[in-house]
Each structure stands twice: as structure tokens, then as C-alpha cells.
Design a protein around this motif. Sequence first.
Motif, PDB file in Angstrom:
ATOM      1  N   GLY A 357       0.560  -1.233  -0.019  1.00 47.22           N
ATOM      2  CA  GLY A 357      -0.103  -0.241  -0.091  1.00 47.22           C
ATOM      3  C   GLY A 357       0.832   1.177  -0.014  1.00 47.22           C
ATOM      4  O   GLY A 357       0.433   2.138  -0.783  1.00 47.22           O
ATOM      5  N   ALA A 358       1.880   1.232   0.681  1.00 48.23           N
ATOM      6  CA  ALA A 358       2.633   2.193   0.745  1.00 48.23           C
ATOM      7  C   ALA A 358       3.394   2.627  -0.573  1.00 48.23           C
ATOM      8  O   ALA A 358       3.942   3.716  -0.914  1.00 48.23           O
ATOM      9  N   ARG A 359       3.755   1.486  -1.566  1.00 47.28           N
ATOM     10  CA  ARG A 359       4.005   1.723  -2.792  1.00 47.28           C
ATOM     11  C   ARG A 359       3.023   2.065  -3.885  1.00 47.28           C
ATOM     12  O   ARG A 359       3.343   2.668  -4.984  1.00 47.28           O
ATOM     13  N   MET A 360       2.003   1.958  -3.590  1.00 51.38           N
ATOM     14  CA  MET A 360       0.894   2.507  -4.422  1.00 51.38           C
ATOM     15  C   MET A 360       0.571   4.065  -4.498  1.00 51.38           C
ATOM     16  O   MET A 360       0.702   4.755  -3.458  1.00 51.38           O
ATOM     17  N   THR A 394      -7.501   5.893  -8.771  1.00 49.90           N
ATOM     18  CA  THR A 394      -7.079   4.604  -8.687  1.00 49.90           C
ATOM     19  C   THR A 394      -5.480   4.766  -8.678  1.00 49.90           C
ATOM     20  O   THR A 394      -4.868   5.114  -8.981  1.00 49.90           O
ATOM     21  N   GLU A 395      -5.202   3.541  -7.595  1.00 50.46           N
ATOM     22  CA  GLU A 395      -3.856   3.405  -7.486  1.00 50.46           C
ATOM     23  C   GLU A 395      -3.015   2.475  -8.068  1.00 50.46           C
ATOM     24  O   GLU A 395      -3.844   1.220  -8.327  1.00 50.46           O
ATOM     25  N   LEU A 396      -1.806   2.400  -8.482  1.00 55.99           N
ATOM     26  CA  LEU A 396      -0.953   1.451  -9.026  1.00 55.99           C
ATOM     27  C   LEU A 396       0.454   1.309  -8.410  1.00 55.99           C
ATOM     28  O   LEU A 396       0.873   2.505  -7.908  1.00 55.99           O
ATOM     29  N   SER A 440      -8.489   7.008 -19.134  1.00 60.89           N
ATOM     30  CA  SER A 440      -9.211   6.574 -17.725  1.00 60.89           C
ATOM     31  C   SER A 440      -8.277   5.437 -17.314  1.00 60.89           C
ATOM     32  O   SER A 440      -7.608   4.573 -17.830  1.00 60.89           O
ATOM     33  N   ALA A 441      -8.485   5.274 -15.935  1.00 62.95           N
ATOM     34  CA  ALA A 441      -8.025   4.046 -15.038  1.00 62.95           C
ATOM     35  C   ALA A 441      -9.079   3.357 -14.459  1.00 62.95           C
ATOM     36  O   ALA A 441      -9.877   4.111 -13.758  1.00 62.95           O
TER      37      ALA A 441
END
Length: 688
Positions: A357-360, A394-396, A440-441
Amino acid sequence: MTDCLDPVEAFRQEAAELLDALETTLLDLGQRPQDRDLIDAAFRALHTIKGSGSMFGFDQVAAFTHDFETAFDLVRKGKAEPSDDLVTVALAAKDYIRALIESPESTDAVIGASVIDDLKRVIDTGCGVGAGAQTASRGDGEAKVQAAGLADPAAAGWRMGVAFEPDILRNGTDPLNLLDDLRRLGACVVTPSVDRLPEIDALDPEQLYIQWRVELVSDCGGEAIEDVFVFVRDSMDLTLAPLMQQPGETAQGLALDLPMDEQTGVAASTPVEAAQSLPGSEADPRREPARRVDDRASTTVRVPAARLDQLMDRVGELVIAQARLSQLAATGSDLAIKAVSEDIERLAAALRDTTMGARMVPMGSLFGRFRRLVHDLSRDLGKPVEFITSGEDTELDKTLIERLADPLVHLIRNAIDHGVEDAERRSAAGKPAQGTIELSASHVGAQMLIRVCDDGGGLDVARIRAKAEEQGLIAPGAPASEQEIYQFLFHPGFSTAKALSALSGRGVGMDVVKRMIESMRGSIDIATNFGKGTQITLRLPLTLAIIEGLLVRVGIERYVIPLAAVEECVELSGSGASGGGERSFLSIRGDLIPFLRLREMFRSESAPDLHQKVIIISTGEMRVGLVVDQIIGSHQTVIKSLSKLHSNVSIFSGATILGDGRAALILDVAQIISAGQAGIESLRSEAA
């Protein structure tokens, strides 16, 4: 050895964030020129960069930004109207500030002066009615501002107390710059109060202990003084009172009349207290005292990306060790060991999720970069284009976001250059003159879908095929589906551009896109409607570090299939399959699905199991079955890259280490499905 971030490097990072925010604000301003909040936000970013640059020794940045800020201040005060030309020149000025910060030795001062001249020219031509009545110009290092607003005609200026919060220096604010801005409003007498300075042993160099008493001789209004402190107003106490002056009296002759402490015989301990005792000033008993830095709840911490990568590596090793412990506990009979193993498994899973989650990173941090690209290309090509984004929250994984920038640049450039038609052709087709690019994502399972859509002319299948035949990629008249023809767009050196330009014609863009997406274990889908537009969808895993996988056995070897791609598992029966050899079909609820026998693909020499299983995997609308000997179960897969010696092995995306210390290869779902679809097309052509 210390890992502390160098203050100058910290300034560069913070300035980069401010410049990105400034670029976004300016682009928004081009679309909503009457939005005063955007103008204030742009001015606030400039003011912060100027103050921080001066504090960290970036004098060129501070000087140039001051000129930028001075010119833009006319827009903020409503004396000039925002316009497309203003946004274009302001973006160029923003680029020059970035160059001054990143490589000051290679910047040309002449270019900076030219940018400021262009900015002033655009603002002068955009001045509204009455703009000449109030001007802001610099001369002899001093700006003169004329304003109205004094309530008392006998008042000659302002008497004020200025008290900043002690931790304001840590936020990059230089109080001396703000006092200099006050001096530009008129003749100033500034008196510091230093009686709050602690002993040298207790002095914190990052704390501000000095406060000021200021007497300003000027006919400016109180709003002009508020403007000086507008960006730090929440971090200071400011008191104002009219300054009375006798006829002929000068600023130097004014008596300060500081309230004195009866015991010490010196000025009151805080300038605010002194100002509150002046005529016309009132103390606010509800005002909270300035908070110290340790009283504030820190919401974010800046951590170098390398540390997150190292942490992710350690978590990966922990997951592997935990899997080994679980396997050992399962083979034994000690209940205490099993309980400890379960606790460690639970904690390792929580730590894994927290670290990932910290990398997202939100996709908005990437999408914002392309607004400038669309703005500039639209101007250069003479094609008005509206850029629409969705799914910015949106997270990646940050590693994927960093590698996505180049592919998306190529896709957006192609969409504007090749996709969106010029105004004449759009009008003939009954379309609005302004084209549309949508980015979009969205999350679908454990995948990220990124779509680039345009409302242009769509892909011309006949033209693509003709170019492929011309380059010898396909024999004239050979059967090929539309999807197969679209794949020629990703062939190195392939281009349908009629003429070479700065944007297209060399056939390298889409090739780069395909290689980059496949290196991230992703795939590309193309959907087009001739005359109406094209949609390109990128399918990516959410992370490249740890995934959930399905562990299977083929012969004596074990393999991992990404669980996100698995739809269902069924048993292979003699009545459910038709055909033979490597390629066969399975009927599942009326759908004919091709399946691949992995034993034959991997040339396993051991005897097959009696009851083999079929794992249905999918990407997009394409589905393929994989025949395996045994399904072992789910497995937390720490992905290890293959060596360069195995770079030509396309059906594996990496490897992992199992609990017993053995290695297992991870199947590349996109490549496996491509092999299955190739089998379908081959059988169809044979049947035809």
C-alpha cells in the motif's frame, strides 16, 4: 553514514511538486479563466517557490520568480484578463523555473528575460478598463503599489505587529522576504524583538524566535498588507492599526512608543502584545497561541523511493521464509509450532499489504503530466482537443507508474496526430470541431485497465494491411483477422504515416509501447470503429513485487499461474474435449474454449495423471484453458526476474521460490493466451 535528505535536494523535490501543481493550475485556468481560486493558487505556488528558493540559495530562481509573480499579480488583482496566450507564456515561464532549479549552470538568462518580456506583453494587451489607474512596477529594487482603503483620512500609514509561528522556517518560508515585500509598499521602520531568544545551548536553528514591530508610511490599504502575508496567514499573528502622522513628519522621525515592561525596562516580549496596546487595536482572547512543531500531528513523511524498494525486498524474503515455516509446521505434530506459524503468516500478510500500500500511487500523479502534452500538441497541430481524464484516484504500484509514462506519451501523440482529424474533415463528417481524447484508469480484479480513447477517424484496416503487404509482413491475399492486422501496428518500423514529421513516420512509437507493456507482464487490446474513433486498453498487474498465484504441477515440475487471470477450474474428461495434438477445444456452458496441454508445451517426459485438470484463464475477452496434472493450491508469489540468458523465453514472466526451497516458473498469461488464439485462427484457416 546518514540517510538524511540533503536540504537542497529536499527543496528540489518540493519545488518539482509545486511546479507540477502550477502547471495543472495554469492548464485549468485556460479552461476556466474566471475562476479566481485558480489564479490565487497559481500566485501562491509562485510565492512559495520564490521564498524557498531564496532561503536555499537559489537566487536566480527567486529573482526570476519574483518578476513572474509581479507580472502575474496584475491578473490576480483583476487588472488583466487571463487568456490562452497568457497560459502559454506562463507555462514557458514555469519551464524556465524548472530549468533554473535542475541545471542552473546551463540556463540562458537571455531566454528568461525574453519569457518575462513576453509575459508582460501578453498581460499589457489583456489589461481591462481602468487598469492603468493602479499599477505595480519595480524600480531601484522597490515596487510602488497604489491602492485605496484607508478608513481614516488622518492616517499616514500602518502600525503592525508581526509574529510567525516558531516552526515556519521548516515550511520553507523566509520572513525576511515578507518584510522586504512590506518595504516595497512604502517607507518602513522595522524593529525586531529578540528578548525571546533562548540560551545558546537551548537554541534550535530551525525555530523562529524573533518577532517584529513595523511602522509603514504608505497610502496603501489594509488589503495590500494582507496580500503580503496571504500565504502564511494561518501560521502567524498580524495586528494592524492606523498610523497617525503630524504634518511634515517623516518616517525616520516617528516615535516607536513601544510599551515597556515595568521590571526589565525593555520592550514588551512580543510585538503582537505591543501592537495590541496601540490605539485602535483589539486583542482577541479566543486566538490560540502559536503551536510548536511537536504539537502538530504529522500527516505525511517524505521517504526516498529506494527505501521502499528495500523494504519490499525484505518483505518478499519474509514471505518466502514464512512459507517454509508453514510447510515445516504442516509436516510436524507440534501444536505450539503450528500456532506460531499461523501468527507469523497473519502478521506477514498484514505487513505485505501495508508495504504494498505504501508503494501504491494515485494515477492522477501520472495523468497530470499529459495535460501539458495535449495542450502543446493541440496548439502545434492546429487541432483543438479536449482532454478528459477519469479514475485519477485509482492506485498503481509506483514502479509501474514510472514505466508507464513513455508508452502513454506515444499513445496520446498517436491519438492526436493520427486519430483526431483536422477541423475541415471533422466538419464534413458531422463532428464538432473540437476533438476528444479520454484517458481513464480502473481496477478489474487484480488488474489495472488504462484506456486511451479518441473520437477520430478510427483505424483503416485496408490501409494497414496494404502497408503490411508492402513491407512483406503478410503475403498478398493471405487470410488474417482484424485483430491480427492490428498487431502489425506494433511491428518495428511499421508506420502508415504518409509523410515524415516531428511526431510520426518512423514507426518506432507503437513498437516501444508493446515492448514496455509486455515487460510489465501486461497486454494491449485494440477496439476501433472506422470513422468514429479508437480505444486502446492496457491491462497491467497491480504490482510487480508480490502476487497471489495458483500453484500447479505439470509432470514433476511446478508452475505458478497469476490468480487474477484464473476464471475457473474443471476436470478434463474424454467427452469434453475434441481434436488432438497440442490444440483442443472444450465446451463450457455452450462456449467453445481452446486449451493447451502444458505437458506437451513443456515436453514433460513423465506419465500424465489419470485425472487431469483444466484451468481457464482470460485477459479481456479472450479465454484459454491450460491442462495440468494437479492443482496444488494458492500461493503468495514473490516475483524474481529471470536472467538475461532467459530473455528470449516469452511464456514465462519470472520465477519464485517455494517453501521447500525449490524454484517455480511463473506463466506469462498474455503470451499463453496469444498462443491459444493463434491455434484457433490456424484451425479456422485449415477448416476454410
